[in-house]
Design an enzyme around this catalytic site. Structure first.
Site, PDB file in Angstrom:
ATOM      1  N   SER A   6      42.063  87.099   9.995  1.00  0.00           N
ATOM      2  CA  SER A   6      40.899  86.474  10.629  1.00  0.00           C
ATOM      3  C   SER A   6      39.670  87.351  10.413  1.00  0.00           C
ATOM      4  CB  SER A   6      41.145  86.308  12.136  1.00  0.00           C
ATOM      5  OG  SER A   6      39.919  85.992  12.761  1.00  0.00           O
ATOM      6  N   HIS A  31      41.214  83.084   7.655  1.00  0.00           N
ATOM      7  CA  HIS A  31      40.974  82.328   8.887  1.00  0.00           C
ATOM      8  C   HIS A  31      39.556  82.610   9.355  1.00  0.00           C
ATOM      9  CE1 HIS A  31      42.425  80.296  12.567  1.00  0.00           C
ATOM     10  NE2 HIS A  31      41.699  81.182  13.232  1.00  0.00           N
ATOM     11  N   ASP A  33      36.914  81.978  12.362  1.00  0.00           N
ATOM     12  CA  ASP A  33      36.787  81.592  13.768  1.00  0.00           C
ATOM     13  C   ASP A  33      35.350  81.254  14.104  1.00  0.00           C
ATOM     14  OD1 ASP A  33      39.387  81.809  15.006  1.00  0.00           O
ATOM     15  OD2 ASP A  33      39.309  83.913  14.395  1.00  0.00           O
ATOM     16  N   MET A  35      32.741  80.048  16.869  1.00  0.00           N
ATOM     17  CA  MET A  35      32.566  79.974  18.331  1.00  0.00           C
ATOM     18  C   MET A  35      31.125  79.594  18.650  1.00  0.00           C
ATOM     19  SD  MET A  35      34.516  83.445  19.320  1.00  0.00           S
ATOM     20  CE  MET A  35      36.182  83.782  18.759  1.00  0.00           C
ATOM     21  N   HIS A  64      38.560  77.388  12.051  1.00  0.00           N
ATOM     22  CA  HIS A  64      38.991  77.109  13.433  1.00  0.00           C
ATOM     23  C   HIS A  64      37.757  76.903  14.296  1.00  0.00           C
ATOM     24  CE1 HIS A  64      41.242  78.908  17.185  1.00  0.00           C
ATOM     25  NE2 HIS A  64      40.891  77.652  17.359  1.00  0.00           N
ATOM     26  N   MET A  66      36.084  76.470  17.585  1.00  0.00           N
ATOM     27  CA  MET A  66      36.148  76.594  19.043  1.00  0.00           C
ATOM     28  C   MET A  66      34.785  76.151  19.546  1.00  0.00           C
ATOM     29  SD  MET A  66      38.155  80.181  19.075  1.00  0.00           S
ATOM     30  CE  MET A  66      37.796  80.457  17.355  1.00  0.00           C
ATOM     31  N   MET A 135      47.532  78.631  20.304  1.00  0.00           N
ATOM     32  CA  MET A 135      46.752  79.819  20.689  1.00  0.00           C
ATOM     33  C   MET A 135      47.638  80.706  21.551  1.00  0.00           C
ATOM     34  SD  MET A 135      43.630  79.727  19.402  1.00  0.00           S
ATOM     35  CE  MET A 135      43.243  81.282  20.170  1.00  0.00           C
ATOM     36  N   GLY A 140      38.177  83.081  22.248  1.00  0.00           N
ATOM     37  CA  GLY A 140      36.839  83.610  22.537  1.00  0.00           C
ATOM     38  C   GLY A 140      36.623  85.016  22.003  1.00  0.00           C
ATOM     39  N   GLY A 142      38.454  88.513  19.789  1.00  0.00           N
ATOM     40  CA  GLY A 142      39.539  89.173  19.077  1.00  0.00           C
ATOM     41  C   GLY A 142      40.059  90.337  19.917  1.00  0.00           C
ATOM     42  N   ASP A 173      47.908  82.256  16.793  1.00  0.00           N
ATOM     43  CA  ASP A 173      46.590  82.878  16.680  1.00  0.00           C
ATOM     44  C   ASP A 173      46.254  83.622  17.968  1.00  0.00           C
ATOM     45  OD1 ASP A 173      43.980  83.497  16.102  1.00  0.00           O
ATOM     46  OD2 ASP A 173      43.259  81.431  16.007  1.00  0.00           O
ATOM     47  N   GLY A 174      46.108  84.948  17.844  1.00  0.00           N
ATOM     48  CA  GLY A 174      45.696  85.762  18.981  1.00  0.00           C
ATOM     49  C   GLY A 174      46.737  86.806  19.345  1.00  0.00           C
ATOM     50  N   GLY A 175      46.354  88.065  19.216  1.00  0.00           N
ATOM     51  CA  GLY A 175      47.269  89.160  19.575  1.00  0.00           C
ATOM     52  C   GLY A 175      48.470  89.271  18.651  1.00  0.00           C
ATOM     53  N   GLY A 195      43.810  89.186  13.260  1.00  0.00           N
ATOM     54  CA  GLY A 195      42.531  89.851  13.029  1.00  0.00           C
ATOM     55  C   GLY A 195      42.666  91.346  13.138  1.00  0.00           C
TER      56      GLY A 195
HETATM   57  C1  DX5 Z   1      40.507  84.151  19.197  1.00  0.00           C
HETATM   58  C2  DX5 Z   1      40.474  83.736  17.724  1.00  0.00           C
HETATM   59  C3  DX5 Z   1      41.431  84.480  16.896  1.00  0.00           C
HETATM   60  C4  DX5 Z   1      41.123  85.927  16.794  1.00  0.00           C
HETATM   61  C5  DX5 Z   1      42.421  86.651  16.663  1.00  0.00           C
HETATM   62  O1  DX5 Z   1      39.543  83.455  19.885  1.00  0.00           O
HETATM   63  O2  DX5 Z   1      40.768  82.361  17.598  1.00  0.00           O
HETATM   64  O3  DX5 Z   1      41.578  83.938  15.585  1.00  0.00           O
HETATM   65  O4  DX5 Z   1      40.293  86.228  15.725  1.00  0.00           O
HETATM   66  O5  DX5 Z   1      42.122  87.981  16.757  1.00  0.00           O
HETATM   67  P1  DX5 Z   1      43.181  89.107  17.072  1.00  0.00           P
HETATM   68  O6  DX5 Z   1      44.208  89.030  15.969  1.00  0.00           O
HETATM   69  O7  DX5 Z   1      42.356  90.328  17.042  1.00  0.00           O
HETATM   70  O8  DX5 Z   1      43.774  88.775  18.398  1.00  0.00           O
HETATM   71 ZN    ZN Z   2      41.341  81.386  15.325  1.00  0.00          ZN
END
Ligand code: DX5
Ligand code: ZN
Length: 227
Positions: A6, A31, A33, A35, A64, A66, A135, A140, A142, A173-175, A195
């Site tokens: 990401s 990817h 993101d 926002m 993606h 958001m 998710m 919101g 990373g 996606d996320g963590g 990410g």
């Molecule tokens: C969160 C995003 C993710 C984010 C993941 O809102 O949708 O794609 O970039 O980041 P990491 O891998 O750092 O959790």
């Molecule tokens: Zn994402």
């Protein structure tokens, strides 16, 4: 298995450089993101950035959204070079028309679901999408901690895919790091957005290679091994 770094975790003063870095890393997708400061409490970047990095990379661009009003953004992102556009199921009645609009633009369709939304909300759309994005943090930002309570959703998505004989990809996606990627792979995920855990490494290539090995083996124990 798809590994998708990401760009949100890249250097925001050098997106082009990091897009090239991702291209050379052995990753499958990039990817992106997006926002809007309304659907989520943060702002990232827009179609102009995607357009600017498009010539620098042959990777599949996984966009993606958001965003509260994706309808005004679909065409700009399609024109900017998105290969897939992901919208959120939390948009309710708008979801179905948005799916058709993305298809009409000739792009793959993804549907994302937030941790607090019940998985039953995505069921009516499963035969119309190319990818379901589970998710694994609240969207919101990373760098957040993986929410383990999302794992049953991945299992349910995988069970539905088998029962209904569908082919959508299951993305997380996320963590996502080496440990949590293996847990998600075991639950049925096949597409891994990461990410911080990838861009944070000195060698993105080594990090991608290692994540690929681990998700292929479904084995978190490999996270401690040198590859
Ligand atoms: C969160 C995003 C993710 C984010 C993941 O809102 O949708 O794609 O970039 O980041 P990491 O891998 O750092 O959790
Ligand atoms: Zn994402």
């Amino acid at each position: 298995m798809i590994i998708a770094p990401s760009l949100l975790a890249g250097n925001h003063a050098a997106f082009g450089k990091d897009a090239v870095r991702a291209s050379k890393s052995g990753a499958d997708w990039l990817h992106l993101d997006i926002m809007d400061g309304h659907f989520v409490p943060n702002i990232s970047f827009g179609p102009q950035v995607v357009k600017a990095i498009r010539p620098l990379s042959k990777l599949f661009f996984d966009v993606h959204l958001m965003c509260s009003k994706p309808e005004i953004l679909l065409e700009p992102f399609a024109k900017a070079g998105a290969d897939e556009i992901i919208i959120h199921v939390e948009l309710g009645e708008q979801v179905e028309p948005l799916i058709w609009k993305i298809k009409n633009l000739g792009k793959k369709v993804g549907l994302a679901i937030n941790p607090l939304t019940d998985i039953s909300k995505v069921e009516p759309f499963l035969d119309k999408i190319d990818l379901l994005l589970v998710m694994t943090v609240n969207p919101g930002f990373g760098g957040q901690e993986f929410i383990h309570e999302t794992l049953p959703k991945i299992q349910q998505a995988e069970a539905w895919r088998r029962q209904k004989k569908l082919r959508y990809q299951i993305s997380v996606d996320g963590g996502i790091n080496l440990q949590t990627a293996a847990e998600c792979a075991r639950a049925g995920a096949d597409t891994f957005v990461a990410g911080t855990s990838l861009f944070g490494q000195r060698s993105l290539k080594a990090a991608v290679t290692k994540m690929r090995k681990i998700v292929n083996a479904h084995d978190p124990a490999l996270a401690d091994l040198k590859v």
